[in-house]
Design an enzyme around this catalytic site. Sequence first.
Site, PDB file in Angstrom:
ATOM      1  N   LYS A 138      46.245 -20.850  21.047  1.00 15.38           N
ATOM      2  CA  LYS A 138      46.076 -20.358  22.417  1.00 15.38           C
ATOM      3  C   LYS A 138      47.420 -20.210  23.126  1.00 15.38           C
ATOM      4  CE  LYS A 138      43.441 -21.133  26.669  1.00 15.38           C
ATOM      5  NZ  LYS A 138      42.388 -21.962  27.339  1.00 15.38           N
ATOM      6  N   PHE A 196      39.262 -30.673  21.583  1.00 14.02           N
ATOM      7  CA  PHE A 196      37.983 -30.023  21.889  1.00 14.02           C
ATOM      8  C   PHE A 196      37.932 -28.640  21.250  1.00 14.02           C
ATOM      9  CE2 PHE A 196      35.530 -27.204  24.780  1.00 14.02           C
ATOM     10  CZ  PHE A 196      34.275 -27.757  24.551  1.00 14.02           C
ATOM     11  N   GLN A 197      36.860 -28.389  20.550  1.00 19.37           N
ATOM     12  CA  GLN A 197      36.620 -27.125  19.848  1.00 19.37           C
ATOM     13  C   GLN A 197      37.724 -26.792  18.844  1.00 19.37           C
ATOM     14  OE1 GLN A 197      35.524 -23.976  22.645  1.00 19.37           O
ATOM     15  NE2 GLN A 197      33.385 -24.601  22.471  1.00 19.37           N
ATOM     16  N   GLU A 220      28.258 -15.007  16.636  1.00 23.61           N
ATOM     17  CA  GLU A 220      29.424 -14.659  15.829  1.00 23.61           C
ATOM     18  C   GLU A 220      29.032 -14.171  14.427  1.00 23.61           C
ATOM     19  OE1 GLU A 220      30.832 -17.529  18.975  1.00 23.61           O
ATOM     20  OE2 GLU A 220      29.178 -17.518  17.529  1.00 23.61           O
ATOM     21  N   MET A 223      10.428 -13.234  -1.558  1.00 28.59           N
ATOM     22  CA  MET A 223      10.981 -13.440  -2.889  1.00 28.59           C
ATOM     23  C   MET A 223      10.778 -14.877  -3.346  1.00 28.59           C
ATOM     24  SD  MET A 223      12.300 -11.912  -5.462  1.00 28.59           S
ATOM     25  CE  MET A 223      13.231 -10.430  -5.072  1.00 28.59           C
TER      26      MET A 223
END
Length: 616
Positions: free
Chosen positions: A186, A136-137, A74, A502
């Site tokens: 959802k 969940f999630q 993602e 760096m």
Amino acid sequence: MTEHAASPRRGDTPAAHAPGHQTTETMTGAQSLIRSLEAVGADTVFGIPGGAILPAYDPLMDSVKVRHILVRHEQGAGHAATGYAQATGRVGVCMATSGPGATNLVTPIADAYMDSVPIVAITGQVASKAIGTDAFQEADICGITMPITKHNFLVTDPAEIPRVIAEAFHIAGTGRPGPVLVDIAKDALQATTVFRWPVETSLPGYRPVTKPHAKQIREAAKMLVSARKPVLYVGGGVLKANASAELRILAELTGAPVVTTLMALGVFPDSHPQHLGMPGMHGSVPAVTALQKSDLLFTLGARFDDRVTGKLDSFAPFAKVVHADIDPAEIGKNRPADVPIVGDAREVIADLIVAVQAEFDAGHKGDYADWWVKLNAWKTTYPLGYEAAPEGELSPQQVIERIGQLVGSDAIYAAGVGQHQMWASQFITYEKPATWLNSGGAGTMGYAVPAAMGAKAGRPDAAVWAIDGDGCFQMTNQELVTCALNNIPIKVAVINNGSLGMVRQWQTLFYNQRYSNTVLHAGPEHDGKQPPAQGTRIPDFVMLSEAMGCVGLRCERPEDLDAVIKQAMEINDRPVVIDFIVHQDAMVWPMVAAGTSNDEILAARDVRPDFGDDLD
């Protein structure tokens, strides 16, 4: 809701894409989402499906207007949306599921917020009745991203989807651009609804001011023509407003010197005789010094970032300030403005051109001759340069400079973060807007490869090169698989010095060469020591690239440099990765150490410029 920078390139509103009559149709919320994306003109979505967003992926399969690019992470989707937006001027779109899918978007959302890039992130959420139950999630992505978005929406009613999508794209692409999050439950995606388009939007309080106040414009013009040592201090807002042509007219009309920040490279040609270079921690000596010695900072679409100002209370101590920005919150935030101007940079500069010409017609014209004597002396005495690498080794600056020379200024260059980013900003010549993409405000390692992917997806006819470091490359190189499978033939130059360059430079300068956990090319037994420098070899970037469907090349000798770059340029049917093994001790100069005054700039190690006496 923060007001973020109108750009005519980004000015398309949902109404511009709407049909001429009202469309009304019964469908699911998921189908409504895809139809809404089509209606606002979205043509590319970067994302990964998952449980909560899955209903949206079924109608997405049937869309002939929206191309979905299946990324491998993602974070890659978010940076790709940013690269797409920066390269095309349109709103970028990414999509993820709930929970970890959404939280993996947090870094690119924060990155886009810091750099004022217009993206819309669409996330699935657990069913509305499960919100707040630690389902969940489940993750409160609206709460998480509230500080790093212009605005965000939680949608639980499917009837709201068209309006919310229209508003999200409008907010992202108008005012000061920035990211907008749309989180959709959802069950809202699964439910039946009536799709209506065009929609009536309701954004009370969101009215970005684009037209500057005429009195402020006149005052600014008077200050400019009366100044003796002005500098046009140009930031990314001018680039986002698509005001490159207007800026050039203003600069040439006035004859004032121009500096362009890291986020504005390309908005004014690097080769122009009035261009002093980039200011800031690793800016050119003439650019940094001009700001310090100036009597007027004519600031256009810049925000007085700490990397430009150095120690703020010692920055440009003798200068008055004209500050023009579309975001009123930026004006006076870090440096008080003598003449504040709120407005879109393109409109501001256009009005300034008229006002300055009126001053000229009235017999008032700035005399900058003595100022240019000093500026040209600094340009001659302290040009950008670098030390040659030891015999037989490649200098990283040489590699990047040669890529720019052979590939040319029509290409798009996306850089990661670190030494290679600064060298790419210094040694590639940027002549045109939207050819330099980087993570400026957030400094996000792993930005380059997915951003280049997004840029190439949006502008397939352009040559797109990612200039990356071996540290950055190991964070997001899995998106090369995405490129290989989706016919996105970017080029990636890995500047491989075997370390987190760096950080290693700072350890050299400020930590007595104690290289704690910056060595990438050897195991822990060598940490802090000096094993032979041969670049990062685990993983083998050539073999890794080949395994991901790319062409992998390696260059270790200066005499092979041109041939390898040209070989990569000739391959356009798949991505190409070049592993450049470079000298590990190269450093980025000039440098203003963090927290110090710009007066303490070093042109090279232990070389402090002698500026001579200031002008009277």
